[in-house]
Scaffold this motif. Structure first.
Motif, PDB file in Angstrom:
ATOM      1  N   TRP A 141      -0.411   9.448   6.602  1.00  0.00           N
ATOM      2  CA  TRP A 141      -1.191   8.684   5.481  1.00  0.00           C
ATOM      3  C   TRP A 141      -0.991   9.191   4.292  1.00  0.00           C
ATOM      4  O   TRP A 141      -0.991   8.445   3.335  1.00  0.00           O
ATOM      5  CB  TRP A 141      -2.758   8.766   6.006  1.00  0.00           C
ATOM      6  CG  TRP A 141      -3.133   8.064   7.229  1.00  0.00           C
ATOM      7  CD1 TRP A 141      -3.359   8.456   8.411  1.00  0.00           C
ATOM      8  CD2 TRP A 141      -2.852   6.580   7.400  1.00  0.00           C
ATOM      9  NE1 TRP A 141      -3.339   7.585   9.261  1.00  0.00           N
ATOM     10  CE2 TRP A 141      -3.317   6.256   9.063  1.00  0.00           C
ATOM     11  CE3 TRP A 141      -2.822   5.422   6.774  1.00  0.00           C
ATOM     12  CZ2 TRP A 141      -3.134   5.141   9.405  1.00  0.00           C
ATOM     13  CZ3 TRP A 141      -2.536   4.344   7.155  1.00  0.00           C
ATOM     14  CH2 TRP A 141      -3.072   3.998   8.445  1.00  0.00           C
ATOM     15  N   ALA A 142      -0.722  10.420   4.075  1.00  0.00           N
ATOM     16  CA  ALA A 142      -0.408  10.947   2.845  1.00  0.00           C
ATOM     17  C   ALA A 142       0.932  10.901   2.460  1.00  0.00           C
ATOM     18  O   ALA A 142       1.239  10.543   0.879  1.00  0.00           O
ATOM     19  CB  ALA A 142      -0.646  12.614   2.722  1.00  0.00           C
ATOM     20  N   ILE A 143       1.769  10.792   3.127  1.00  0.00           N
ATOM     21  CA  ILE A 143       3.147  10.186   2.695  1.00  0.00           C
ATOM     22  C   ILE A 143       3.567   8.960   2.311  1.00  0.00           C
ATOM     23  O   ILE A 143       4.380   8.491   1.627  1.00  0.00           O
ATOM     24  CB  ILE A 143       4.504  11.115   3.636  1.00  0.00           C
ATOM     25  CG1 ILE A 143       5.725  11.067   2.943  1.00  0.00           C
ATOM     26  CG2 ILE A 143       4.362   9.902   4.855  1.00  0.00           C
ATOM     27  CD1 ILE A 143       5.637  12.051   1.930  1.00  0.00           C
ATOM     28  N   MET A 144       2.822   8.097   2.984  1.00  0.00           N
ATOM     29  CA  MET A 144       2.943   6.579   2.848  1.00  0.00           C
ATOM     30  C   MET A 144       2.780   6.016   1.320  1.00  0.00           C
ATOM     31  O   MET A 144       3.757   5.502   0.877  1.00  0.00           O
ATOM     32  CB  MET A 144       1.907   5.832   3.629  1.00  0.00           C
ATOM     33  CG  MET A 144       2.148   5.770   5.146  1.00  0.00           C
ATOM     34  SD  MET A 144       3.728   5.109   5.624  1.00  0.00           S
ATOM     35  CE  MET A 144       4.668   6.351   6.071  1.00  0.00           C
ATOM     36  N   PRO A 145       2.004   6.407   0.604  1.00  0.00           N
ATOM     37  CA  PRO A 145       2.089   6.150  -0.738  1.00  0.00           C
ATOM     38  C   PRO A 145       3.156   6.595  -1.532  1.00  0.00           C
ATOM     39  O   PRO A 145       3.611   5.892  -2.498  1.00  0.00           O
ATOM     40  CB  PRO A 145       0.742   6.616  -1.441  1.00  0.00           C
ATOM     41  CG  PRO A 145      -0.224   6.871  -0.210  1.00  0.00           C
ATOM     42  CD  PRO A 145       0.647   7.339   0.913  1.00  0.00           C
ATOM     43  N   PRO A 173      -4.357  -3.171  -0.168  1.00  0.00           N
ATOM     44  CA  PRO A 173      -5.124  -3.590   0.677  1.00  0.00           C
ATOM     45  C   PRO A 173      -4.939  -3.412   2.033  1.00  0.00           C
ATOM     46  O   PRO A 173      -6.048  -2.583   2.904  1.00  0.00           O
ATOM     47  CB  PRO A 173      -5.434  -5.156   0.436  1.00  0.00           C
ATOM     48  CG  PRO A 173      -4.785  -5.419  -1.093  1.00  0.00           C
ATOM     49  CD  PRO A 173      -3.847  -4.202  -1.277  1.00  0.00           C
ATOM     50  N   SER A 174      -3.942  -3.530   2.639  1.00  0.00           N
ATOM     51  CA  SER A 174      -3.387  -2.903   3.841  1.00  0.00           C
ATOM     52  C   SER A 174      -3.515  -1.685   4.105  1.00  0.00           C
ATOM     53  O   SER A 174      -4.165  -1.192   5.125  1.00  0.00           O
ATOM     54  CB  SER A 174      -2.069  -3.612   4.493  1.00  0.00           C
ATOM     55  OG  SER A 174      -1.106  -3.227   3.405  1.00  0.00           O
ATOM     56  N   TYR A 175      -2.916  -1.045   3.403  1.00  0.00           N
ATOM     57  CA  TYR A 175      -2.838   0.714   3.410  1.00  0.00           C
ATOM     58  C   TYR A 175      -4.321   1.210   3.468  1.00  0.00           C
ATOM     59  O   TYR A 175      -4.860   2.061   4.283  1.00  0.00           O
ATOM     60  CB  TYR A 175      -2.108   1.120   2.040  1.00  0.00           C
ATOM     61  CG  TYR A 175      -2.331   2.796   2.097  1.00  0.00           C
ATOM     62  CD1 TYR A 175      -1.530   3.550   2.996  1.00  0.00           C
ATOM     63  CD2 TYR A 175      -3.523   3.325   1.371  1.00  0.00           C
ATOM     64  CE1 TYR A 175      -1.666   4.970   3.145  1.00  0.00           C
ATOM     65  CE2 TYR A 175      -3.345   4.763   1.292  1.00  0.00           C
ATOM     66  CZ  TYR A 175      -2.380   5.570   2.347  1.00  0.00           C
ATOM     67  OH  TYR A 175      -2.665   6.915   2.340  1.00  0.00           O
ATOM     68  N   ILE A 176      -5.353   0.772   2.516  1.00  0.00           N
ATOM     69  CA  ILE A 176      -6.662   1.375   2.316  1.00  0.00           C
ATOM     70  C   ILE A 176      -7.625   0.972   3.442  1.00  0.00           C
ATOM     71  O   ILE A 176      -8.160   1.678   4.098  1.00  0.00           O
ATOM     72  CB  ILE A 176      -7.221   1.147   1.183  1.00  0.00           C
ATOM     73  CG1 ILE A 176      -8.267   2.004   0.738  1.00  0.00           C
ATOM     74  CG2 ILE A 176      -8.041  -0.269   0.821  1.00  0.00           C
ATOM     75  CD1 ILE A 176      -7.661   3.634   0.553  1.00  0.00           C
ATOM     76  N   PHE A 177      -7.193  -0.273   4.174  1.00  0.00           N
ATOM     77  CA  PHE A 177      -8.090  -0.748   5.026  1.00  0.00           C
ATOM     78  C   PHE A 177      -7.814  -0.239   6.509  1.00  0.00           C
ATOM     79  O   PHE A 177      -8.588   0.244   7.176  1.00  0.00           O
ATOM     80  CB  PHE A 177      -7.857  -2.360   5.344  1.00  0.00           C
ATOM     81  CG  PHE A 177      -8.691  -2.941   6.599  1.00  0.00           C
ATOM     82  CD1 PHE A 177      -9.863  -3.235   6.462  1.00  0.00           C
ATOM     83  CD2 PHE A 177      -7.876  -3.000   7.599  1.00  0.00           C
ATOM     84  CE1 PHE A 177     -10.564  -3.389   7.712  1.00  0.00           C
ATOM     85  CE2 PHE A 177      -8.172  -3.556   9.020  1.00  0.00           C
ATOM     86  CZ  PHE A 177      -9.895  -3.879   8.845  1.00  0.00           C
ATOM     87  N   MET A 178      -6.372   0.058   6.746  1.00  0.00           N
ATOM     88  CA  MET A 178      -6.005   0.735   7.865  1.00  0.00           C
ATOM     89  C   MET A 178      -6.442   2.354   7.813  1.00  0.00           C
ATOM     90  O   MET A 178      -6.748   2.911   8.745  1.00  0.00           O
ATOM     91  CB  MET A 178      -4.426   0.693   7.964  1.00  0.00           C
ATOM     92  CG  MET A 178      -4.158  -0.699   8.307  1.00  0.00           C
ATOM     93  SD  MET A 178      -4.832  -1.210   9.665  1.00  0.00           S
ATOM     94  CE  MET A 178      -4.030  -0.300  11.045  1.00  0.00           C
ATOM     95  N   LEU A 179      -6.147   3.013   6.582  1.00  0.00           N
ATOM     96  CA  LEU A 179      -6.480   4.101   6.626  1.00  0.00           C
ATOM     97  C   LEU A 179      -7.796   4.603   6.779  1.00  0.00           C
ATOM     98  O   LEU A 179      -8.448   5.488   7.470  1.00  0.00           O
ATOM     99  CB  LEU A 179      -6.204   4.744   5.010  1.00  0.00           C
ATOM    100  CG  LEU A 179      -6.715   6.046   4.356  1.00  0.00           C
ATOM    101  CD1 LEU A 179      -6.071   7.311   5.214  1.00  0.00           C
ATOM    102  CD2 LEU A 179      -6.514   6.533   3.137  1.00  0.00           C
ATOM    103  N   THR A 180      -8.724   3.651   6.067  1.00  0.00           N
ATOM    104  CA  THR A 180     -10.171   3.981   6.271  1.00  0.00           C
ATOM    105  C   THR A 180     -10.712   3.536   7.858  1.00  0.00           C
ATOM    106  O   THR A 180     -11.542   4.239   8.458  1.00  0.00           O
ATOM    107  CB  THR A 180     -11.031   3.139   5.389  1.00  0.00           C
ATOM    108  OG1 THR A 180     -10.481   3.129   4.013  1.00  0.00           O
ATOM    109  CG2 THR A 180     -12.556   2.981   5.353  1.00  0.00           C
TER     110      THR A 180
END
Length: 300
Positions: A141-145, A173-180
């Motif tokens: 999750w840290a490397i994805m951004p 939106p897709s990243y933060i939704f999946m991360l959360t």
């Protein structure tokens, strides 16, 4: 645009808080690691690796304080785009690892109390696997951004870097939704249920705790409850503001609102060693001996 911009004095106050939380959080996390390593009764158990892993993750959460602290004193980010990316990555990596370690400890409580034979058979490999999964998940999750799913940028306060939740791009939106969902919303009720379904006392499990031992099962359960509360308080504001950005206008967010989440997460790091010391007197004595650089206390 950021409304309610800070004065130089207010930036300095934030910088001082970054420094205080960073220095004391780093020292307390380091001394926690040293206590677990120094005490053979703790270190010989594979369970210790989850606690050491949590302390190392917390060290990462606060360890970059010289960058955010000095930038706050200056009123702007001082270290350029590449360092901003690195700072954001380290913060995300360490934060997700810290949260994951706490959830793993809560689930471990259930498995030890309800599935003890299976855990005993797996021995240290169970804890190594759990610790490894926590850090692999955090790294993903840290490397994805960095790779383009979401992005790291300077926070609205202008003095530190995190996931870009203001004026975000189409992938946010897709990243933060999946991360959360994967790292917070889904594991939280699982951790709560695991603790609720664990026996509340050692006698319920047919065990009589020995005097002056490190951590009875009930003490470990109480520690997990305490840590879970710190997670909800410390990281809940980050979760809220990142999700809130999906549904609200973030153009006029205040600087105060933007600095509360990182300061809240970092301040909680100071309280983790307190949980161990409140739960067990022997650990408190061992921790204080490490803190004061004295010989280990003698135990009977």
């Amino acid at each position: 645009m950021t409304v309610g911009e800070f004065t130089r004095f207010e930036h300095s106050v934030v910088g001082m808080l970054y420094m205080i939380f960073g220095i004391f959080g780093s020292l307390l996390s380091f001394f926690s690691v040293m206590t677990f390593i120094r005490e053979k009764a703790l270190f010989k158990s594979g369970r210790a690796w989850l606690h050491i892993s949590l302390a190392l993750a917390n060290l990462g959460v606060v360890g970059a304080f010289p960058f955010s602290g000095s930038s706050s004193f200056s009123g702007r980010w001082l270290y350029g785009s590449n360092m901003c990316q690195f700072y954001g990555f380290v913060g995300m990596f360490s934060g997700i690892a810290a949260i994951g370690n706490i959830f793993a400890l809560c689930i471990e409580r259930y498995m030890v109390c309800r599935q003890k034979e299976e855990v005993d058979k797996a021995s240290n490999s169970f804890y190594w696997m759990a610790t490894g999964l926590v850090w692999v998940n955090a790294f993903f999750w840290a490397i994805m951004p960095v790779l383009g799913w979401g992005s790291y940028d300077i926070e609205p306060s202008g003095t530190s870097c995190t996931i870009k939740w203001q004026n975000y791009d189409g992938s946010y939106p897709s990243y933060i939704f999946m991360l959360t969902f994967v790292c917070f919303i889904l594991p939280l009720p699982i951790a709560l249920i695991s603790l609720l379904m664990s026996p509340t006392t050692d006698t319920e499990r047919g065990e009589v705790p020995k005097p002056q031992t490190f951590f009875t099962q009930n003490e470990l359960r109480m520690i997990c409850c305490y840590f879970l509360g710190l997670t909800a308080v410390g990281w809940g504001s980050y979760c809220f503001i990142c999700m809130w950005a999906l549904f609200a206008d973030t153009e006029n967010v205040s600087m105060l609102a933007s600095v509360i989440p990182p300061l809240s997460a970092k301040s909680m790091v100071l309280l983790y060693p307190l949980g161990y010391c409140m739960a067990n007197n022997r650990f408190k004595e061992a921790f204080l001996s490490v803190l004061s650089f004295t010989d280990k206390p003698k135990t009977t």
